[in-house]
Write a protein that holds these residues in place. Structure first.
Motif, PDB file in Angstrom:
ATOM      1  N   ASP A 137       7.732   2.190  -5.133  1.00  0.00           N
ATOM      2  CA  ASP A 137       7.422   1.615  -3.384  1.00  0.00           C
ATOM      3  C   ASP A 137       6.008   1.914  -3.451  1.00  0.00           C
ATOM      4  OD1 ASP A 137       8.376   4.564  -4.166  1.00  0.00           O
ATOM      5  OD2 ASP A 137       8.119   4.906  -1.847  1.00  0.00           O
ATOM      6  N   PHE A 138       5.310   2.306  -4.101  1.00  0.00           N
ATOM      7  CA  PHE A 138       3.949   2.222  -4.099  1.00  0.00           C
ATOM      8  C   PHE A 138       3.176   1.093  -4.866  1.00  0.00           C
ATOM      9  CE2 PHE A 138       4.514   6.713  -2.598  1.00  0.00           C
ATOM     10  CZ  PHE A 138       3.870   6.977  -1.495  1.00  0.00           C
ATOM     11  N   ALA A 139       3.860   0.326  -5.416  1.00  0.00           N
ATOM     12  CA  ALA A 139       3.411  -0.871  -6.137  1.00  0.00           C
ATOM     13  C   ALA A 139       2.756  -1.706  -5.042  1.00  0.00           C
ATOM     14  CB  ALA A 139       4.614  -1.547  -6.845  1.00  0.00           C
ATOM     15  N   PRO A 140       3.440  -2.059  -3.846  1.00  0.00           N
ATOM     16  CA  PRO A 140       2.780  -2.928  -2.950  1.00  0.00           C
ATOM     17  C   PRO A 140       1.594  -2.390  -2.466  1.00  0.00           C
ATOM     18  CG  PRO A 140       4.778  -1.994  -1.981  1.00  0.00           C
ATOM     19  CD  PRO A 140       4.548  -1.529  -3.572  1.00  0.00           C
ATOM     20  N   THR A 141       1.535  -0.999  -2.248  1.00  0.00           N
ATOM     21  CA  THR A 141       0.064  -0.478  -2.113  1.00  0.00           C
ATOM     22  C   THR A 141      -0.923  -0.575  -2.978  1.00  0.00           C
ATOM     23  OG1 THR A 141       1.379   1.323  -0.776  1.00  0.00           O
ATOM     24  CG2 THR A 141      -0.869   1.761  -1.168  1.00  0.00           C
ATOM     25  N   LEU A 142      -0.753  -0.683  -4.091  1.00  0.00           N
ATOM     26  CA  LEU A 142      -1.742  -0.989  -5.360  1.00  0.00           C
ATOM     27  C   LEU A 142      -2.135  -2.393  -5.173  1.00  0.00           C
ATOM     28  CD1 LEU A 142      -3.090  -0.261  -7.952  1.00  0.00           C
ATOM     29  CD2 LEU A 142      -1.133  -0.745  -9.115  1.00  0.00           C
ATOM     30  N   TYR A 143      -1.044  -3.322  -4.938  1.00  0.00           N
ATOM     31  CA  TYR A 143      -1.365  -4.987  -4.747  1.00  0.00           C
ATOM     32  C   TYR A 143      -2.596  -4.979  -3.525  1.00  0.00           C
ATOM     33  CZ  TYR A 143      -0.854  -9.691  -3.811  1.00  0.00           C
ATOM     34  OH  TYR A 143      -0.698 -11.046  -3.810  1.00  0.00           O
ATOM     35  N   LYS A 144      -1.912  -4.321  -2.340  1.00  0.00           N
ATOM     36  CA  LYS A 144      -3.075  -4.571  -1.410  1.00  0.00           C
ATOM     37  C   LYS A 144      -4.217  -4.070  -1.425  1.00  0.00           C
ATOM     38  CE  LYS A 144      -0.063  -2.639   1.830  1.00  0.00           C
ATOM     39  NZ  LYS A 144       0.250  -2.073   3.002  1.00  0.00           N
ATOM     40  N   HIS A 145      -4.268  -2.869  -2.330  1.00  0.00           N
ATOM     41  CA  HIS A 145      -5.676  -2.275  -2.615  1.00  0.00           C
ATOM     42  C   HIS A 145      -6.533  -3.197  -3.603  1.00  0.00           C
ATOM     43  CE1 HIS A 145      -8.594   0.788  -3.660  1.00  0.00           C
ATOM     44  NE2 HIS A 145      -8.585   0.478  -4.910  1.00  0.00           N
ATOM     45  N   LEU A 146      -5.887  -3.988  -4.468  1.00  0.00           N
ATOM     46  CA  LEU A 146      -6.524  -4.627  -5.335  1.00  0.00           C
ATOM     47  C   LEU A 146      -6.913  -5.921  -4.648  1.00  0.00           C
ATOM     48  CD1 LEU A 146      -4.055  -4.296  -8.608  1.00  0.00           C
ATOM     49  CD2 LEU A 146      -6.554  -3.459  -8.345  1.00  0.00           C
ATOM     50  N   VAL A 147      -5.975  -6.606  -3.841  1.00  0.00           N
ATOM     51  CA  VAL A 147      -6.530  -7.993  -3.474  1.00  0.00           C
ATOM     52  C   VAL A 147      -7.488  -8.071  -2.349  1.00  0.00           C
ATOM     53  CG1 VAL A 147      -4.402  -9.185  -4.125  1.00  0.00           C
ATOM     54  CG2 VAL A 147      -4.514  -8.050  -1.683  1.00  0.00           C
ATOM     55  N   SER A 148      -7.786  -6.469  -1.862  1.00  0.00           N
ATOM     56  CA  SER A 148      -8.996  -6.507  -0.711  1.00  0.00           C
ATOM     57  C   SER A 148     -10.328  -6.303  -1.534  1.00  0.00           C
ATOM     58  CB  SER A 148      -8.649  -4.863  -0.258  1.00  0.00           C
ATOM     59  OG  SER A 148      -9.033  -3.857  -1.041  1.00  0.00           O
TER      60      SER A 148
END
Length: 244
Positions: free
Chosen positions: A51-62
């Protein structure tokens, strides 16, 4: 006796702090600066925190390097391929959880509709590709594994045709180093001593230095702490170095 109380869930802020710590520690100058997030997503999913995979995705695309839609699509292909490669290692459900959650926050213009394994066949070419990659990781140690699995032929077939043939020997999106980092992380986070031994050794055999492999293991341990996972059974690279 009462049931043990679950540990409190980490926050998104703690997750972002984890990502920054892994990126800072990862040996990017020698291994590559586009790889720290592969071990992170693999260890998060294997450590039951998909469930923290989208947090990682958001962090990366920023980040500035993902300012364009094309760059974000390329990132999606790499993250998706990491999750695909994790399927035979940690199970499809955790990988699906991660991909559904990432998909839910992906902007429509960033959705990538490519299909990496269209036309795949379980044929001799597939088996040969899998064997070639196995040979780089296992070298002369493969013979002992084959001997053991000679009386467990279903697993021999799965390993050669599916785990390696279908999943791990496909380097069209993630290259050889990317692939082995995903494998090492996905296995080590499960506290599996035998397979971690094999893939610490495999990581060294594909050219990652002893010191860099040790640092990568420390990064995986940092994710394990975040996930509340104990890694008390796995060897260190120093323990397997004589076999490389």
């Amino acid at each position: 006796m009462g049931k043990a109380q679950p540990l409190p869930e980490p926050s998104e802020e703690e997750a972002v702090a984890l990502f920054n710590a892994i990126e800072a520690k990862f040996p990017s100058k020698t291994v590559g600066n586009d790889k720290w997030y592969l071990i992170t997503i693999a260890a998060l999913c294997g450590g039951s925190k998909p469930d923290f995979a989208p947090t990682l995705y958001k962090h990366l695309v920023s980040k500035p390097e993902y300012a364009s839609s094309d760059s974000r699509k390329a990132l999606m292909r790499r993250l998706r391929e990491a999750l695909v490669k994790l399927v035979p290692l940690i199970g499809v459900c955790k990988c699906l959880e991660a991909i559904f959650d990432i998909e839910a926050i992906t902007r429509p213009e960033d959705k990538d509709y490519s299909f990496s394994r269209e036309g795949w066949q379980c044929d001799e070419a597939n088996r040969n590709r899998g064997h070639a990659w196995q040979d780089r990781i296992y070298l002369h140690n493969q013979g002992k594994i084959d001997e053991t699995l000679s009386s467990q032929r279903d697993f021999d077939w799965l390993s050669k045709n599916i785990t390696y043939g279908l999943y791990l020997s496909d380097h069209t999106i993630l290259n050889d180093v990317d692939t082995e980092l995903v494998v090492l992380s996905g296995i080590m986070i499960q506290n599996l001593p035998r397979e971690t031994h094999w893939h610490l050794r495999g990581t060294r055999r594909i050219g990652i230095s002893n010191s860099d492999t040790e640092t990568i293991q420390q990064c995986i341990e940092t994710v394990a702490d975040f996930c509340g996972v104990c890694l008390n059974k796995v060897p260190r690279v120093a323990d397997i170095e004589h076999e490389v």
